[in-house]
Design a protein around this motif. Structure first.
Motif, mmCIF file in Angstrom:
data_model
loop_
_atom_site.group_PDB
_atom_site.id
_atom_site.type_symbol
_atom_site.label_atom_id
_atom_site.label_comp_id
_atom_site.label_asym_id
_atom_site.label_seq_id
_atom_site.Cartn_x
_atom_site.Cartn_y
_atom_site.Cartn_z
ATOM 1 N N ARG A 70 29.468 50.669 32.977
ATOM 2 C CA ARG A 70 29.506 51.794 32.047
ATOM 3 C C ARG A 70 28.601 52.899 32.564
ATOM 4 O O ARG A 70 27.578 52.642 33.183
ATOM 5 C CB ARG A 70 29.025 51.360 30.656
ATOM 6 C CG ARG A 70 29.911 50.332 29.983
ATOM 7 C CD ARG A 70 29.360 49.963 28.623
ATOM 8 N NE ARG A 70 30.178 48.932 27.988
ATOM 9 C CZ ARG A 70 29.914 48.402 26.809
ATOM 10 N NH1 ARG A 70 28.843 48.807 26.122
ATOM 11 N NH2 ARG A 70 30.688 47.472 26.288
ATOM 12 N N TRP A 71 29.000 54.124 32.271
ATOM 13 C CA TRP A 71 28.220 55.282 32.693
ATOM 14 C C TRP A 71 28.113 56.245 31.521
ATOM 15 O O TRP A 71 29.107 56.546 30.856
ATOM 16 C CB TRP A 71 28.886 55.980 33.879
ATOM 17 C CG TRP A 71 28.846 55.138 35.110
ATOM 18 C CD1 TRP A 71 27.958 55.209 36.144
ATOM 19 C CD2 TRP A 71 29.749 54.080 35.458
ATOM 20 N NE1 TRP A 71 28.235 54.258 37.087
ATOM 21 C CE2 TRP A 71 29.329 53.544 36.687
ATOM 22 C CE3 TRP A 71 30.853 53.509 34.821
ATOM 23 C CZ2 TRP A 71 29.974 52.489 37.312
ATOM 24 C CZ3 TRP A 71 31.503 52.457 35.436
ATOM 25 C CH2 TRP A 71 31.067 51.955 36.676
ATOM 26 N N MET A 72 26.916 56.707 31.273
ATOM 27 C CA MET A 72 26.680 57.617 30.167
ATOM 28 C C MET A 72 26.426 59.017 30.699
ATOM 29 O O MET A 72 25.693 59.211 31.673
ATOM 30 C CB MET A 72 25.487 57.158 29.334
ATOM 31 C CG MET A 72 25.228 58.022 28.115
ATOM 32 S SD MET A 72 23.975 57.289 27.033
ATOM 33 C CE MET A 72 24.919 55.945 26.314
ATOM 34 N N VAL A 73 27.044 60.000 30.049
ATOM 35 C CA VAL A 73 26.897 61.392 30.461
ATOM 36 C C VAL A 73 26.348 62.192 29.279
ATOM 37 O O VAL A 73 27.099 62.617 28.404
ATOM 38 C CB VAL A 73 28.246 61.992 30.918
ATOM 39 C CG1 VAL A 73 28.018 63.338 31.611
ATOM 40 C CG2 VAL A 73 28.978 61.038 31.856
ATOM 41 N N PRO A 74 25.032 62.399 29.237
ATOM 42 C CA PRO A 74 24.436 63.197 28.155
ATOM 43 C C PRO A 74 24.608 64.684 28.425
ATOM 44 O O PRO A 74 25.088 65.076 29.511
ATOM 45 C CB PRO A 74 22.962 62.786 28.201
ATOM 46 C CG PRO A 74 22.724 62.399 29.617
ATOM 47 C CD PRO A 74 24.019 61.827 30.125
ATOM 48 N N PRO A 75 24.243 65.532 27.489
ATOM 49 C CA PRO A 75 24.374 66.975 27.698
ATOM 50 C C PRO A 75 23.664 67.426 28.975
ATOM 51 O O PRO A 75 22.621 66.900 29.346
ATOM 52 C CB PRO A 75 23.705 67.575 26.452
ATOM 53 C CG PRO A 75 23.842 66.512 25.419
ATOM 54 C CD PRO A 75 23.713 65.212 26.153
ATOM 55 N N GLN A 76 24.277 68.404 29.633
ATOM 56 C CA GLN A 76 23.739 69.009 30.850
ATOM 57 C C GLN A 76 23.766 68.064 32.047
ATOM 58 O O GLN A 76 23.035 68.254 33.019
ATOM 59 C CB GLN A 76 22.333 69.563 30.618
ATOM 60 C CG GLN A 76 22.202 70.469 29.398
ATOM 61 C CD GLN A 76 23.264 71.566 29.358
ATOM 62 O OE1 GLN A 76 23.591 72.160 30.382
ATOM 63 N NE2 GLN A 76 23.808 71.838 28.183
ATOM 64 N N HIS A 77 24.607 67.029 31.981
ATOM 65 C CA HIS A 77 24.842 66.144 33.106
ATOM 66 C C HIS A 77 26.339 66.136 33.415
ATOM 67 O O HIS A 77 27.156 66.636 32.633
ATOM 68 C CB HIS A 77 24.369 64.726 32.810
ATOM 69 C CG HIS A 77 22.884 64.570 32.833
ATOM 70 N ND1 HIS A 77 22.073 65.131 31.880
ATOM 71 C CD2 HIS A 77 22.057 63.925 33.702
ATOM 72 C CE1 HIS A 77 20.811 64.839 32.155
ATOM 73 N NE2 HIS A 77 20.775 64.113 33.251
#
Length: 272
Positions: A70-77
Motif C-alpha cells: 500500500r502507498w499513501m499520498v498525502p497533500p502536496q505529494h
C-alpha cells in the motif's frame, strides 16, 4: 426502488472512471494530463493502464493498494505508478488530484517501481499547467510536458509505502495491525504466533517485506496518523490513540519518518 443520491453519485463516478480509462488508452500524445475529484470514502475498483501514472494529491489523502503493498499520498505529494500494475484507490477524505499519464516511449528509462515523492514548487506548477486546456497552435504545452518528465525523475522519495508480505500468515498479522496499530508491538509476540524464534522471525520478516518490523510498524503508524492529521485532528489525540506514551515520543517518530514534526509537515506551501 429509486437509488439514493449517494448510490447514484457513486454510479456516475464509476461510469466517469471507465470513460477516463478509455480516453487514456486512446490518447496519442506522450503525456496525457487530466484533473479529477472524488468524495471521501470512494473506492476505485482494481484496474490498470498501459501508461505509467504520475498522480498529485492536491488536497485530501489517497491510498493506492496492489498485491505489492500500500502507498499513501498525502497533500502536496505525488505517486508514480508503473504501467500495467493492477491497483485500487481509496479516498481518505475529499480528494482533488491531478494525473499525468506517461506513454512507455516518453521516457528512455522510466521507473519500474511505485514511488511516493515530495513535490518541488516547479513540479507542482508544471502538473498544474499540464492539466489546463491547451492553447491553440502553441508549442508551450509540449515544453511543459517535456520539463515535467525531467522533473519527475528528480523528485525526492518519501517513505510512504507499506510493503505487504506474500506469506498468508504474516500478511494476516500485518492487516490486523493496520486495523488496530499500536506503538507497543513486540517482535517476540509475532514470532511466537508464527512458531519461530526471534532471530528466525526477524530474518523472515525482512525477506518478506524488505524492511525490519520496527520500520514497518513506524510506517504503518504514519499511515494511520496522516489522514487524521490532514483532517485537522489534534496531534495529542492521534498520538494517544496509537499507543504512544507522550506527544513527544510520537513527534520524534513522525519527524524521523517524514522529516518534519506533524504541525510543520502540514504547513501547506503556496497553492497554484
Amino acid at each position: 426502488m429509486m437509488k439514493s443520491k449517494q448510490s447514484l453519485a457513486t454510479s456516475e463516478l464509476a461510469k466517469l472512471h471507465v470513460e477516463r480509462l478509455a480516453a487514456i488508452e486512446a490518447a496519442s500524445e506522450p503525456v496525457y494530463a487530466i484533473p479529477s475529484e472524488y468524495p471521501a470514502g470512494y473506492h476505485v475498483e482494481p484496474h490498470s493502464h498501459s501508461r505509467a501514472q504520475f498522480v498529485y494529491a492536491r488536497s485530501g489523502v489517497l491510498m493506492v493498494s496492489s498485491i505489492l503493498g500500500r502507498w499513501m499520498v498525502p497533500p502536496q505529494h505525488a505517486l508514480w505508478i508503473p504501467a500495467g500494475l493492477v491497483h485500487t484507490v481509496d479516498m481518505l477524505g475529499d480528494v482533488a488530484m491531478l494525473s499525468a499519464y506517461v506513454s512507455p516511449q516518453a521516457l528512455a528509462d522510466p521507473p519500474t517501481a511505485i514511488r511516493v515523492v515530495a513535490l518541488t514548487d516547479l513540479a507542482r506548477a508544471l502538473i498544474t499547467e499540464a492539466v489546463a486546456p491547451p492553447e491553440a497552435k502553441s508549442g508551450r504545452r509540449d515544453l511543459i510536458m517535456a520539463l515535467l518528465l525531467e522533473e519527475v525523475l528528480r523528485l525526492p522519495d518519501r517513505p510512504l509505502g507499506l510493503p505487504f508480505p506474500s506469506d498468508t500468515r504474516l500478511a494476516t498479522l500485518c492487516r490486523g495491525f493496520m486495523e488496530s496499530p499500536s506503538a507497543r508491538l513486540v517482535i517476540d509476540d509475532w514470532a511466537e504466533r508464527l512458531a519461530m524464534s526471534r532471530r528466525a522471525f526477524t530474518r523472515f520478516f525482512r525477506k518478506e517485506t524488505g524492511i525490519s518490523l520496527s520500520t514497518w510498524r513506524q510506517q504503518a503508524a504514519v499511515f494511520t496518523a496522516l489522514p487524521r492529521l490532514a483532517a485537522g485532528e489534534a496531534v495529542t489525540a492521534v498520538a494517544l490513540d496509537l499507543g504512544y506514551d507522550s506527544v513527544a515520543a510520537f513527534t520524534t517518530m513522525f519527524r524521523r519518518t517524514m522529516g518534519a514534526a506533524p504541525r510543520a509537515y502540514f504547513r501547506a506551501p503556496e497553492q497554484y
